[in-house]
Design a protein around this motif. Structure first.
Motif, PDB file in Angstrom:
ATOM      1  N   TYR A 193       0.839  -1.192   0.000  1.00  0.00           N
ATOM      2  CA  TYR A 193       0.000   0.000   0.000  1.00  0.00           C
ATOM      3  C   TYR A 193       0.880   1.249   0.000  1.00  0.00           C
ATOM      4  CZ  TYR A 193      -3.985  -2.968   1.311  1.00  0.00           C
ATOM      5  OH  TYR A 193      -4.963  -3.928   1.339  1.00  0.00           O
ATOM      6  N   SER A 194       0.343   2.328  -0.539  1.00  0.00           N
ATOM      7  CA  SER A 194       1.067   3.594  -0.505  1.00  0.00           C
ATOM      8  C   SER A 194       1.077   4.126   0.919  1.00  0.00           C
ATOM      9  CB  SER A 194       0.409   4.612  -1.443  1.00  0.00           C
ATOM     10  OG  SER A 194      -0.899   4.937  -0.984  1.00  0.00           O
ATOM     11  N   ASP A 195       2.124   4.860   1.253  1.00  0.00           N
ATOM     12  CA  ASP A 195       2.196   5.478   2.582  1.00  0.00           C
ATOM     13  C   ASP A 195       1.046   6.451   2.786  1.00  0.00           C
ATOM     14  OD1 ASP A 195       4.506   4.068   3.147  1.00  0.00           O
ATOM     15  OD2 ASP A 195       5.845   5.680   2.481  1.00  0.00           O
TER      16      ASP A 195
ATOM     17  N   LYS B 265      -1.956   4.387   3.912  1.00  0.00           N
ATOM     18  CA  LYS B 265      -1.728   3.818   5.243  1.00  0.00           C
ATOM     19  C   LYS B 265      -1.779   4.895   6.314  1.00  0.00           C
ATOM     20  CE  LYS B 265       2.160   1.723   4.169  1.00  0.00           C
ATOM     21  NZ  LYS B 265       3.386   0.888   4.311  1.00  0.00           N
ATOM     22  N   ALA B 266      -1.542   6.140   5.929  1.00  0.00           N
ATOM     23  CA  ALA B 266      -1.560   7.234   6.900  1.00  0.00           C
ATOM     24  C   ALA B 266      -2.971   7.711   7.216  1.00  0.00           C
ATOM     25  CB  ALA B 266      -0.737   8.407   6.379  1.00  0.00           C
TER      26      ALA B 266
ATOM     27  N   THR C 121      -1.794   9.039  -3.085  1.00  0.00           N
ATOM     28  CA  THR C 121      -2.059   7.625  -3.295  1.00  0.00           C
ATOM     29  C   THR C 121      -1.561   7.167  -4.665  1.00  0.00           C
ATOM     30  OG1 THR C 121      -3.807   5.942  -3.404  1.00  0.00           O
ATOM     31  CG2 THR C 121      -4.363   8.119  -4.212  1.00  0.00           C
TER      32      THR C 121
END
Length: 226
Positions: A112-114, A117-118, A142
Motif C-alpha cells: 500500500y502507498s504510505d 496507510k496514513a 495515493t
C-alpha cells in the motif's frame, strides 16, 4: 479615361457591396450561440467545476436504494486492477473480498502507498463513498490512478456490491422521510414538561368606593336595601 476610371470605381463599389452582403448572409446561416457548458464530457473523470449541482443525498439514503447487480456491472471497470473473489490474488490493487469494515491496508503482503496507510480509520460506508468520489482527495499521494465515480448512486451501487462480497455488514439506517427537525421536537418537549401556566382571573378589578373595596360602603348599601 474618365469612363475607364468610373468603370473601375463602379466595379470596386459593386464588389464591396457583394462582399458585405455575403458576410451578412453567412453570419445569419452559420450563427451559433455559446454552449451552456464548455468542453466535452470524458467518462471516468470527475467533474471539478465550481458551482456544484444538486445536493447529494447521504450514503445511507443511497444505499437503501442501491442495486447490487448494477454495482457488479460498474465494478467491471475495477477488475483490471482488483480481484474480489475469496482467496483471490492481488494484482495492481489489493484483493477486495470482505474489505468493507476492514482497516486501511489490511491485505497482508500488499504494498500500500504510505498516503493511504496514513489515513486513520476503517473502510466504512462513508469512507468508501469518499474514496470512490476521488481517491486523490481522500488520500493525497495515493498510487491509485482511478479518477473516481462522479455519479453518487453509482458509488452506492458499487459499495453495496462490495459489501455483498464477504462483508455483509448491516446497512446504515436511512433518515426517515418527513422526520421533524430536532428543534421542533425540543419545543414540544418543553411544552409537555415545562412549568404550569399561571391562573388568570376573568374578574374585573373593583373600583374604589365599591362594596368589594370599601366595607363601610357595603354596610350603607345593605341599609338602603332594607
Amino acid at each position: 479615361m474618365d469612363d475607364r476610371f468610373n468603370t473601375i470605381a463602379g466595379w470596386a463599389l459593386a464588389g464591396g457591396i457583394a462582399a458585405l452582403g455575403l458576410s451578412i448572409v453567412s453570419g445569419m446561416v452559420f450563427h451559433s450561440e455559446r454552449p451552456e457548458k464548455m468542453g466535452y464530457a470524458i467518462e471516468g473523470v470527475e467533474d471539478t467545476s465550481e458551482g456544484g449541482g444538486a445536493a447529494v443525498a447521504p450514503i445511507a439514503t443511497r444505499l437503501a436504494a442501491a442495486d447490487v447487480a448494477k454495482g457488479a456491472d460498474i465494478f467491471k471497470q475495477c477488475t483490471a486492477c482488483h480481484t474480489i473473489n475469496q482467496g483471490g490474488a492481488s494484482g495492481i490493487g489489493p484483493n477486495l473480498y470482505a474489505a468493507v469494515g476492514k482497516p486501511h491496508g489490511h491485505v497482508p503482503g500488499f504494498a500500500y502507498s504510505d498516503a493511504l496507510k496514513a489515513v486513520p480509520g476503517t473502510w466504512t460506508f462513508e469512507a468508501l463513498d469518499s474514496w470512490l468520489t476521488s481517491p486523490r482527495k481522500y488520500a493525497p499521494g495515493t498510487k491509485m490512478t482511478f479518477a473516481g465515480l462522479s455519479n453518487p448512486q453509482d458509488r452506492a451501487n458499487v459499495i453495496a456490491y462490495l459489501n455483498s462480497q464477504g462483508s455483509n455488514l448491516p446497512l446504515p439506517a436511512a433518515p426517515a422521510a418527513g422526520e421533524e427537525p430536532a428543534a421542533d421536537n425540543a419545543a414540544e418537549a418543553n411544552v409537555a414538561e415545562g412549568a404550569g401556566t399561571a391562573n388568570v382571573s376573568n374578574e374585573a378589578t373593583p373600583a374604589e368606593g365599591t362594596p368589594a373595596k370599601d366595607p363601610q360602603a357595603a354596610i350603607q348599601a345593605e341599609k338602603k336595601g332594607h
